[in-house]
Design a protein around this motif. Structure first.
Motif, PDB file in Angstrom:
ATOM      1  N   GLY A  27       0.806  -0.843  -0.178  1.00 53.65           N
ATOM      2  CA  GLY A  27      -0.011   0.068  -0.197  1.00 53.65           C
ATOM      3  C   GLY A  27       0.826   1.376  -0.178  1.00 53.65           C
ATOM      4  O   GLY A  27       2.240   1.291   0.425  1.00 53.65           O
ATOM      5  N   MET A  28       0.267   2.560  -0.205  1.00 53.41           N
ATOM      6  CA  MET A  28       0.921   3.667  -0.317  1.00 53.41           C
ATOM      7  C   MET A  28       1.255   3.783   0.772  1.00 53.41           C
ATOM      8  O   MET A  28      -0.078   4.749   2.264  1.00 53.41           O
ATOM      9  N   ALA A  29       2.023   4.319   1.378  1.00 56.26           N
ATOM     10  CA  ALA A  29       2.392   5.026   3.161  1.00 56.26           C
ATOM     11  C   ALA A  29       1.996   6.109   3.452  1.00 56.26           C
ATOM     12  O   ALA A  29       2.133   6.970   1.900  1.00 56.26           O
ATOM     13  N   LEU A  30       1.336   6.627   4.700  1.00 57.71           N
ATOM     14  CA  LEU A  30       0.340   7.921   4.460  1.00 57.71           C
ATOM     15  C   LEU A  30       2.043   9.536   4.132  1.00 57.71           C
ATOM     16  O   LEU A  30       1.188  10.194   3.209  1.00 57.71           O
ATOM     17  N   PRO A  31       2.966   8.333   4.772  1.00 57.37           N
ATOM     18  CA  PRO A  31       3.785  10.572   4.486  1.00 57.37           C
ATOM     19  C   PRO A  31       3.853  10.648   2.612  1.00 57.37           C
ATOM     20  O   PRO A  31       3.782  11.231   1.895  1.00 57.37           O
ATOM     21  N   VAL A  32       3.920   9.543   1.907  1.00 58.37           N
ATOM     22  CA  VAL A  32       3.953   9.550   0.459  1.00 58.37           C
ATOM     23  C   VAL A  32       2.170   9.709  -0.492  1.00 58.37           C
ATOM     24  O   VAL A  32       2.577  10.812  -0.799  1.00 58.37           O
ATOM     25  N   TYR A  33       1.619   9.627   0.628  1.00 56.50           N
ATOM     26  CA  TYR A  33      -0.152  10.295   0.308  1.00 56.50           C
ATOM     27  C   TYR A  33      -0.083  11.503   0.188  1.00 56.50           C
ATOM     28  O   TYR A  33      -0.224  12.133  -0.716  1.00 56.50           O
ATOM     29  N   ASP A  34       0.234  12.062   1.134  1.00 58.38           N
ATOM     30  CA  ASP A  34       0.090  13.185   1.567  1.00 58.38           C
ATOM     31  C   ASP A  34       0.963  14.202   0.669  1.00 58.38           C
ATOM     32  O   ASP A  34       0.591  15.497   1.054  1.00 58.38           O
ATOM     33  N   THR A  35       1.948  13.538  -0.152  1.00 55.91           N
ATOM     34  CA  THR A  35       3.134  15.062  -0.613  1.00 55.91           C
ATOM     35  C   THR A  35       3.053  13.728  -1.744  1.00 55.91           C
ATOM     36  O   THR A  35       3.906  14.445  -3.055  1.00 55.91           O
ATOM     37  N   PHE A  36       2.272  13.057  -2.166  1.00 59.93           N
ATOM     38  CA  PHE A  36       2.163  12.910  -3.536  1.00 59.93           C
ATOM     39  C   PHE A  36       2.681  14.194  -4.865  1.00 59.93           C
ATOM     40  O   PHE A  36       1.687  14.804  -5.104  1.00 59.93           O
ATOM     41  N   ALA A  37       3.457  13.745  -5.679  1.00 58.61           N
ATOM     42  CA  ALA A  37       3.605  14.928  -7.046  1.00 58.61           C
ATOM     43  C   ALA A  37       4.373  13.779  -7.720  1.00 58.61           C
ATOM     44  O   ALA A  37       5.399  14.535  -8.131  1.00 58.61           O
ATOM     45  N   PRO A  38       3.945  13.188  -8.541  1.00 61.45           N
ATOM     46  CA  PRO A  38       5.307  12.416  -9.653  1.00 61.45           C
ATOM     47  C   PRO A  38       5.194  13.601 -11.104  1.00 61.45           C
ATOM     48  O   PRO A  38       4.523  13.579 -10.397  1.00 61.45           O
ATOM     49  N   THR A  39       6.089  13.462 -11.732  1.00 58.67           N
ATOM     50  CA  THR A  39       6.627  14.136 -13.070  1.00 58.67           C
ATOM     51  C   THR A  39       6.325  14.271 -13.550  1.00 58.67           C
ATOM     52  O   THR A  39       5.630  14.820 -14.814  1.00 58.67           O
ATOM     53  N   SER A  40       5.781  12.777 -14.014  1.00 58.70           N
ATOM     54  CA  SER A  40       4.821  12.243 -14.918  1.00 58.70           C
ATOM     55  C   SER A  40       4.233  11.304 -15.078  1.00 58.70           C
ATOM     56  O   SER A  40       4.038  10.510 -13.899  1.00 58.70           O
ATOM     57  N   PRO A  41       3.233  10.557 -15.773  1.00 55.20           N
ATOM     58  CA  PRO A  41       2.346   9.860 -15.481  1.00 55.20           C
ATOM     59  C   PRO A  41       3.221   8.510 -15.224  1.00 55.20           C
ATOM     60  O   PRO A  41       4.347   8.166 -16.086  1.00 55.20           O
ATOM     61  N   VAL A  42       2.484   7.657 -15.233  1.00 53.20           N
ATOM     62  CA  VAL A  42       3.053   6.272 -14.401  1.00 53.20           C
ATOM     63  C   VAL A  42       2.301   5.378 -14.452  1.00 53.20           C
ATOM     64  O   VAL A  42       0.515   5.080 -14.279  1.00 53.20           O
ATOM     65  N   SER A  43       2.306   3.757 -15.236  1.00 56.77           N
ATOM     66  CA  SER A  43       1.220   2.823 -15.185  1.00 56.77           C
ATOM     67  C   SER A  43       1.601   2.385 -14.313  1.00 56.77           C
ATOM     68  O   SER A  43       2.427   1.871 -14.250  1.00 56.77           O
ATOM     69  N   VAL A  44       0.587   1.887 -13.249  1.00 59.89           N
ATOM     70  CA  VAL A  44       0.911   0.535 -12.184  1.00 59.89           C
ATOM     71  C   VAL A  44      -0.459   0.093 -12.312  1.00 59.89           C
ATOM     72  O   VAL A  44      -1.677  -0.303 -12.972  1.00 59.89           O
ATOM     73  N   LEU A  45      -0.265  -1.425 -11.597  1.00 60.24           N
ATOM     74  CA  LEU A  45      -0.516  -2.431 -11.651  1.00 60.24           C
ATOM     75  C   LEU A  45      -0.863  -2.831 -10.090  1.00 60.24           C
ATOM     76  O   LEU A  45       0.975  -2.874  -9.734  1.00 60.24           O
TER      77      LEU A  45
END
Length: 141
Positions: free
Chosen positions: A1-19
């Motif tokens: 799962g996505m860690a809460l600190p990552v979720y709060d600051t989530f900002a990838p610079t480009s789209p990413v394919s995710v499974l």
């Protein structure tokens, strides 16, 4: 799962394919918001997928749901995939959410339940699913 600190600051610079694959009965990694066995906090699979959809600038409603054939009826696990295939238009990313109902903290491939870890889905092999996905969806540049 996505860690809460990552979720709060989530900002990838480009789209990413995710499974993203997650078992609903994983005793180590919560399916919903929660605390994993190792500590910290994670957000639900739904919130994690929503972040990836927003990052890819996809329409959340433009999805299709597929029930994976229940080949191994003895494992007590069923699987359902939600695809955002329209994401492939114009070279954008693709998102797939694969929910494994009653799946524990194990790799797919089946077999009897293991104490603490739970059931394993015998309907497909996650290794091949992942290899096929990333081969078909290389990083968008």
């Amino acid at each position: 799962g996505m860690a809460l600190p990552v979720y709060d600051t989530f900002a990838p610079t480009s789209p990413v394919s995710v499974l993203e694959l997650r078992g609903t009965a994983d005793p180590f990694m919560p399916f919903g918001d929660g605390i994993p066995l190792g500590g910290g906090r994670v957000v639900s699979m739904a919130k994690s997928i929503d972040q990836w959809i927003a990052n890819g600038k996809l329409d959340p409603g433009d999805s299709s749901v597929v029930n994976i054939p229940d080949i191994d009826i003895t494992d007590g696990v069923t699987a359902q995939a939600t695809h955002w295939p329209a994401a492939q238009k114009a070279g954008r990313c693709r998102i797939v959410k694969l929910v494994l109902a009653e799946h524990g903290h194990r790799w797919t491939g089946g077999g009897p339940p293991i104490p603490i870890f739970g059931w394993s889905c015998g309907d497909f092999d996650a290794t091949w699913v992942m290899l096929d996905f990333f081969e078909a969806n290389p990083k968008v540049r």
